[in-house]
Write an enzyme that holds these catalytic residues in place. Structure first.
Site, mmCIF file in Angstrom:
data_model
loop_
_atom_site.group_PDB
_atom_site.id
_atom_site.type_symbol
_atom_site.label_atom_id
_atom_site.label_comp_id
_atom_site.label_asym_id
_atom_site.label_seq_id
_atom_site.Cartn_x
_atom_site.Cartn_y
_atom_site.Cartn_z
ATOM 1 N N HIS A 1 -5.415 8.236 0.704
ATOM 2 C CA HIS A 1 -4.025 8.611 0.401
ATOM 3 C C HIS A 1 -3.936 9.214 -1.001
ATOM 4 O O HIS A 1 -3.208 10.186 -1.232
ATOM 5 C CB HIS A 1 -3.107 7.393 0.495
ATOM 6 C CG HIS A 1 -3.065 6.761 1.851
ATOM 7 N ND1 HIS A 1 -2.752 7.456 2.995
ATOM 8 C CD2 HIS A 1 -3.327 5.490 2.263
ATOM 9 C CE1 HIS A 1 -2.801 6.642 4.040
ATOM 10 N NE2 HIS A 1 -3.152 5.445 3.626
ATOM 11 N N ASP B 1 -5.641 3.185 -1.918
ATOM 12 C CA ASP B 1 -6.424 3.769 -0.819
ATOM 13 C C ASP B 1 -6.813 5.182 -1.266
ATOM 14 O O ASP B 1 -5.954 6.064 -1.417
ATOM 15 C CB ASP B 1 -5.577 3.781 0.458
ATOM 16 C CG ASP B 1 -6.338 4.336 1.665
ATOM 17 O OD1 ASP B 1 -7.097 5.320 1.498
ATOM 18 O OD2 ASP B 1 -6.157 3.799 2.772
ATOM 19 N N GLU C 1 -12.136 1.534 4.686
ATOM 20 C CA GLU C 1 -11.184 1.818 5.766
ATOM 21 C C GLU C 1 -11.348 3.309 6.068
ATOM 22 O O GLU C 1 -10.671 4.166 5.491
ATOM 23 C CB GLU C 1 -9.756 1.506 5.342
ATOM 24 C CG GLU C 1 -8.786 1.651 6.514
ATOM 25 C CD GLU C 1 -7.346 1.561 6.078
ATOM 26 O OE1 GLU C 1 -6.675 0.632 6.536
ATOM 27 O OE2 GLU C 1 -6.891 2.421 5.302
ATOM 28 N N ARG D 1 -11.475 10.908 4.744
ATOM 29 C CA ARG D 1 -11.407 9.574 5.342
ATOM 30 C C ARG D 1 -12.705 9.195 6.057
ATOM 31 O O ARG D 1 -12.708 8.397 6.985
ATOM 32 C CB ARG D 1 -10.204 9.438 6.269
ATOM 33 C CG ARG D 1 -9.579 8.062 6.123
ATOM 34 C CD ARG D 1 -8.255 7.863 6.766
ATOM 35 N NE ARG D 1 -7.581 6.774 6.071
ATOM 36 C CZ ARG D 1 -6.396 6.300 6.392
ATOM 37 N NH1 ARG D 1 -5.732 6.782 7.407
ATOM 38 N NH2 ARG D 1 -5.861 5.310 5.704
ATOM 39 N N GLU E 1 0.817 -1.215 0.000
ATOM 40 C CA GLU E 1 0.000 0.000 0.000
ATOM 41 C C GLU E 1 0.856 1.273 0.000
ATOM 42 O O GLU E 1 1.487 1.592 1.018
ATOM 43 C CB GLU E 1 -0.899 0.003 1.251
ATOM 44 C CG GLU E 1 -1.798 1.226 1.338
ATOM 45 C CD GLU E 1 -2.786 1.160 2.490
ATOM 46 O OE1 GLU E 1 -2.516 0.425 3.467
ATOM 47 O OE2 GLU E 1 -3.815 1.843 2.414
ATOM 48 N N GLU F 1 2.883 9.600 6.186
ATOM 49 C CA GLU F 1 3.010 8.251 6.761
ATOM 50 C C GLU F 1 4.198 7.461 6.226
ATOM 51 O O GLU F 1 4.665 6.531 6.874
ATOM 52 C CB GLU F 1 1.715 7.467 6.540
ATOM 53 C CG GLU F 1 0.530 8.117 7.238
ATOM 54 C CD GLU F 1 -0.726 7.263 7.198
ATOM 55 O OE1 GLU F 1 -0.626 6.039 7.337
ATOM 56 O OE2 GLU F 1 -1.812 7.847 7.025
ATOM 57 N N HIS G 1 -9.122 0.692 -0.877
ATOM 58 C CA HIS G 1 -9.735 1.240 0.337
ATOM 59 C C HIS G 1 -10.635 2.391 -0.117
ATOM 60 O O HIS G 1 -10.157 3.413 -0.610
ATOM 61 C CB HIS G 1 -8.669 1.702 1.344
ATOM 62 C CG HIS G 1 -8.102 0.573 2.140
ATOM 63 N ND1 HIS G 1 -6.899 0.621 2.800
ATOM 64 C CD2 HIS G 1 -8.609 -0.671 2.406
ATOM 65 C CE1 HIS G 1 -6.684 -0.533 3.416
ATOM 66 N NE2 HIS G 1 -7.700 -1.336 3.185
#
Ligand code: LER
Ligand code: MN
Length: 269
Positions: free
Chosen positions: A189, A186, A247, A218, A153, A159, A212
């Site tokens: 991101h 995701d 997620e 989010r 990922e 991160e 995701h």
């Protein structure tokens, strides 16, 4: 495309982007009642629960396991595959390989997210990529024994500094000859890092294996400012047949986040 919802049982991640934090039986029951195909599990480690217990819940509720996260290796044990210490890298790989076996027994691939770590300090970017390559090679081979891929990922810049975008990660997999590794797209991101989410999915389509499904903030898709229509169209165009897994933060509450996610999928063109 199949639907999945995240279920987290890691106390250190109680404030993390996971829909359900309930005991497994309650989480499975809620996911099944809403009509999800699968749950994605974030557990404390490969020995957190007997595999048989999870298999019994799967059978009882008619749910697949979409994937198992490895993030507890970082949040609980501080383990990273690109740590300067060889001992810590070895412990990180051992944790990941045991998670692959745990997930594999459930028919589920494991995900490498935060345990990929970062380069910096004594570790150059080239060294970190060599460490990552060695780990991904072992992980891809271990996952193949279970007939599943291993999921890598790309994360946003806050991160990791290894790969933040899909296309460079896809090129890296090709250049290093890494097989049985798929990329996780995701959308949270990607909203931070990609110029155009749909275009990025098309460009890296040969390696996209998990999604995701999250809005820009989010939260559940529909509660932020991402337009899901072009993303959905791109996924259709690349014949994506994997999971769209929520997620996301349990906002305004878990049940609403879970049902809003399904609504966003059923109303997609
Ligand atoms: C994990 O799937 C993820 O997206 C990361 O943000 C967790 O650190
Ligand atoms: Mn993610």
């Amino acid at each position: 495309m199949k639907t999945a919802v995240t279920l987290c049982r890691v106390p250190e991640s109680a404030a993390g982007p996971f829909v359900f934090h309930d005991p497994l039986d309650a989480g499975f029951a809620k996911a099944a009642a809403l009509g999800y195909d699968a749950v994605e599990l974030f557990l404390e480690g490969p020995d957190a629960l007997p595999v048989e217990e999870i298999q019994a819940l799967q059978k009882q509720h008619g749910l697949a396991i979409a994937a198992v996260g490895t993030g507890a290796g970082m949040v609980k044990h501080g383990l990273s595959l690109t740590d300067p210490s060889p001992e810590k890298r070895a412990a990180a790989l051992d944790f990941v390989l045991r998670m692959i076996d745990f997930g594999g027994r459930l028919g589920a691939p494991a995900i490498l997210g935060s345990m990929q770590g970062k380069w910096g300090g004594p570790v150059t970017r080239d060294q970190a990529l060599d460490f990552l390559t060695a780990a991904l090679k072992s992980a891809g081979e271990a996952a193949a024994h279970h007939g599943v891929p291993f999921i890598y990922e790309p994360l946003n810049r806050y991160e990791t500094n290894l790969f933040n975008r899909l296309a460079p990660a896809a090129d890296y997999l090709d250049q290093r000859g890494l097989t049985n590794i798929v990329l996780l797209a995701d959308l949270f991101h990607m909203n931070i890092e990609e110029r155009d989410i749909a275009a990025a999915l098309r460009e890296a389509s040969r390696h996209v294996g998990h999604v995701h499904w999250a809005d820009s903030n989010r939260q559940a898709m529909g509660l932020g400012h991402t337009d899901p229509a072009p993303i959905f169209a791109a996924l259709r165009e690349i014949s994506y047949s994997g999971y769209l897994s929520a997620e996301i933060f349990p906002l305004p509450d878990s049940d609403t986040a879970a049902s809003q996610t399904l609504k966003s999928l059923s109303t997609s063109p």
